[in-house]
Design a protein around this motif. Structure first.
Motif, mmCIF file in Angstrom:
data_model
loop_
_atom_site.group_PDB
_atom_site.id
_atom_site.type_symbol
_atom_site.label_atom_id
_atom_site.label_comp_id
_atom_site.label_asym_id
_atom_site.label_seq_id
_atom_site.Cartn_x
_atom_site.Cartn_y
_atom_site.Cartn_z
ATOM 1 N N MET A 1 8.646 2.692 -1.884
ATOM 2 C CA MET A 1 8.967 1.255 -1.962
ATOM 3 C C MET A 1 8.347 0.513 -0.792
ATOM 4 N N LEU A 2 8.589 1.010 0.399
ATOM 5 C CA LEU A 2 8.077 0.341 1.598
ATOM 6 C C LEU A 2 7.682 1.361 2.647
ATOM 7 N N GLY A 3 6.624 1.057 3.340
ATOM 8 C CA GLY A 3 6.187 1.919 4.439
ATOM 9 C C GLY A 3 6.247 1.151 5.741
ATOM 10 N N ASN B 1 0.812 -1.222 0.000
ATOM 11 C CA ASN B 1 0.000 0.000 0.000
ATOM 12 C C ASN B 1 0.843 1.268 0.000
ATOM 13 N N ASN B 2 2.090 1.159 0.447
ATOM 14 C CA ASN B 2 2.959 2.330 0.351
ATOM 15 C C ASN B 2 3.118 2.714 -1.120
ATOM 16 N N GLY B 3 3.345 1.728 -1.957
ATOM 17 C CA GLY B 3 3.417 1.974 -3.396
ATOM 18 C C GLY B 3 2.102 2.516 -3.926
ATOM 19 N N ASP C 1 5.236 8.187 3.776
ATOM 20 C CA ASP C 1 4.997 7.661 5.131
ATOM 21 C C ASP C 1 6.277 7.532 5.955
ATOM 22 N N VAL C 2 7.234 6.725 5.483
ATOM 23 C CA VAL C 2 8.559 6.638 6.117
ATOM 24 C C VAL C 2 9.577 6.428 5.006
ATOM 25 N N PRO C 3 10.833 6.829 5.210
ATOM 26 C CA PRO C 3 11.851 6.490 4.199
ATOM 27 C C PRO C 3 11.928 4.969 4.100
HETATM 28 K K LIG Z 1 8.403 4.862 1.716
#
Ligand SMILES: [K+]
Ligand SMILES: NC(=O)C1=CN([C@@H]2O[C@H](COP(=O)(O)OP(=O)(O)OC[C@H]3O[C@@H](n4cnc5c(N)ncnc54)[C@H](O)[C@@H]3O)[C@@H](O)[C@H]2O)[C@@H](O)CC1
Length: 481
Positions: free
Chosen positions: A124-126, A54-56, A155-157
């Motif tokens: 890429m990733l949250g 869902n981050n993507g 959301d987050v790096p």
């Molecule tokens: K991210």
């Protein structure tokens, strides 16, 4: 500040309130688009680097909002492997809309020079990250970090754990982070410029207990006996049914072992109820100070003690309650007549007090007709008391003095005697399984009310407290009851 565990609960609660995760994703993507507009000019090249979760999905939504830019959306992986329906729907939407897309399954296919963007969105990733970034994400992160291009992370790096601000391996070195709903504990430690975006999660999703709160119960699939908690119920005297109801409810709420300590005549009667409960009587027909040493021994290796159901309020009994609490340093649910003793005792125990509004007043607390006012009063009371308090009512209010939750399940039929004993037992069992006493008590109040609603559907105002325990397992599932 919100932990990612709590965020997942709130997200599920929002969906139960009718605000779907797909709607939230739309708001998230819009917020990402706003952050891009603040940092790039129309016509600039913007590269969305999307993972399969869902981050993507958030960045795929953003791509739709950024018509005035030269966007390209890169998916790391094949579209068939996108992990959630809503992320896939958003991928399909941009692909069908002829917005520029590319898929990359091998990091060798990812060359920033091919795109030469003015800005990169890292999606890429949250919060779904576990462990060090795998491939192709790790190599892509290194290339982004090596390039001289501003990066806005969603959301987050990617690679960073939002709760700690640390990464198990390579992580994206973001210039800016757009995080959702609330600040995350680890983000303040990063060098990035962090923006918190309101994505329309109703505050009710946090205030009111809901099915998302069940995530606190996530059990280890291979747990063995003892892992889910042992509970000791201390009660009985003038009343026999109360400790039995509490104990049965504790079993149904998932405790592995439930023992009952009660006066011998009560023990004989409870044993007649069936084989599920381990009952041991003490001499006499009321709890008294001479029993306390033995009770403290028995309580020492328990995960939680439920103290009070049916004990009565003889002077000697109340004296014994005070002595027990002064000598105990574990977790205890304090209910019924035992409640009036709690405020005057100095104890190292971690208490969950479960008064109804009359008992709250007896403890020195105040109440109000409006639930919001009541919530404020209970918060203050819990803070002064130094323990978690669950005040029963049409809306149950639970507070540990810092955080406060409201349970709005239940119905008028539950004013029948004994439902409070059931709640005390459920609270004990959940306190034996869940780290936070606030979370355990909040979930207990919610599940007890749900079991009551299920019983009321069958019996209406004729429901009895003994109808509730067997309905607790279903009430603790994320399904309709
Ligand atoms: K991210
Ligand atoms: N919770 C909420 O309320 C909302 C969340 N949203 C977004 O959803 C994100 C969370 O989405 P997901 O739960 O799908 O998770 P992610 O998109 O963070 O991760 C997706 C998948 O990546 C894989 N993965 C885990 N660790 C990995 C690693 N080290 N290397 C490579 N792959 C790894 C896992 O299979 C995981 O399921 C949030 O960060 C946020 O951006 C928003 O869309 C909307 C609202």
């Amino acid at each position: 500040m919100i932990s990612s565990e709590r965020m997942a609960m709130v997200d599920r609660n929002a969906a139960a309130l009718g605000v779907s995760t797909k709607q939230l994703m739309e708001s998230s993507g819009n917020a990402v688009a706003r952050a891009v507009r603040e940092r790039a000019d129309p016509g600039d090249g913007v590269l969305m680097v999307c993972g399969r979760g869902n981050n993507g999905g958030d960045a795929m939504v953003a791509a739709r909002f950024l018509d005035e830019f030269d966007t390209e959306t890169v998916l790391l992986g094949r579209p068939e492997t996108i992990r959630t329906d809503i992320a896939r729907e958003n991928w399909d939407a941009i692909a069908e809309s002829d917005l520029p897309t590319r898929t990359v399954t091998d990091s060798r296919e990812f060359d920033l020079d091919d795109h030469d963007p003015d800005l990169v969105v890292d999606a890429m990733l949250g919060t779904g990250v576990t462990g060090a970034l795998r491939e192709p994400e790790a190599t892509v992160a290194r290339r982004l970090n090596a390039a001289d291009v501003p990066v806005v992370s969603v959301d987050v790096p990617s690679g960073v754990d939002a709760d700690t601000g640390t990464a198990a391996g390579t992580a994206v070195d973001a210039d800016a982070v757009v995080t959702f709903h609330d600040d995350k504990p680890g983000l303040a430690d990063l060098a990035a410029d962090v923006t918190v975006a309101d994505i329309g999660i109703p505050s009710a999703a946090e205030t009111f207990v809901g099915p998302g709160d069940l995530l606190a119960l996530d059990r280890d699939a291979d747990s063995h006996k003892g892992d889910n908690g042992e509970v000791l119920v201390v009660g009985g005297g003038p009343y026999t049914g109360a400790p039995a109801l509490a104990a049965r409810a504790a079993l149904r709420a998932g405790a592995d072992l439930v023992r009952v300590a009660c006066p011998a005549p009560v023990a004989r009667e409870i044993q007649g109820y069936g084989p599920d409960l381990i009952v041991r009587g003490f001499d006499g027909d009321r709890l008294a100070p001479r029993h306390v040493d033995d009770l403290l021994d028995r309580a020492a290796d328990q995960d939680a003690v439920v103290f009070g159901p049916g004990l009565g309020s003889d002077d000697a009994t109340l004296e014994a309650v005070a002595e027990f609490l002064a000598g105990y340093d574990g977790r205890a649910v304090v209910d019924a007549d035992a409640l009036q003793v709690a405020p005057g005792v100095h104890t190292d125990a971690e208490l969950i007090c479960t008064p109804h509004q009359g008992e709250l007043r007896k403890m020195g607390g105040e109440t109000a007709a409006d639930w919001r006012e009541r919530a404020d009063l209970v918060t203050e009371f819990a803070s002064d008391l130094g323990h978690t308090v669950l005040v029963k009512g049409r809306y149950d209010v639970v507070s540990d003095g810092e955080e406060t939750r409201v349970g709005r399940t239940g119905n008028p039929g539950m004013t029948v005697g004994g439902t409070g004993d059931v709640l005390a037992g459920v609270t004990g069992a959940l306190a034996a399984q869940i780290g936070s006493t606030l979370q355990a008590a909040a979930l207990a109040a919610w599940a007890n009310g749900r079991a009551g609603d299920d019983a009321a559907a069958e019996y209406g105002n004729g429901l009895a407290a003994s109808d509730l325990p067997d309905r607790i397992p279903q009430a603790l599932r994320d399904e309709e009851v």
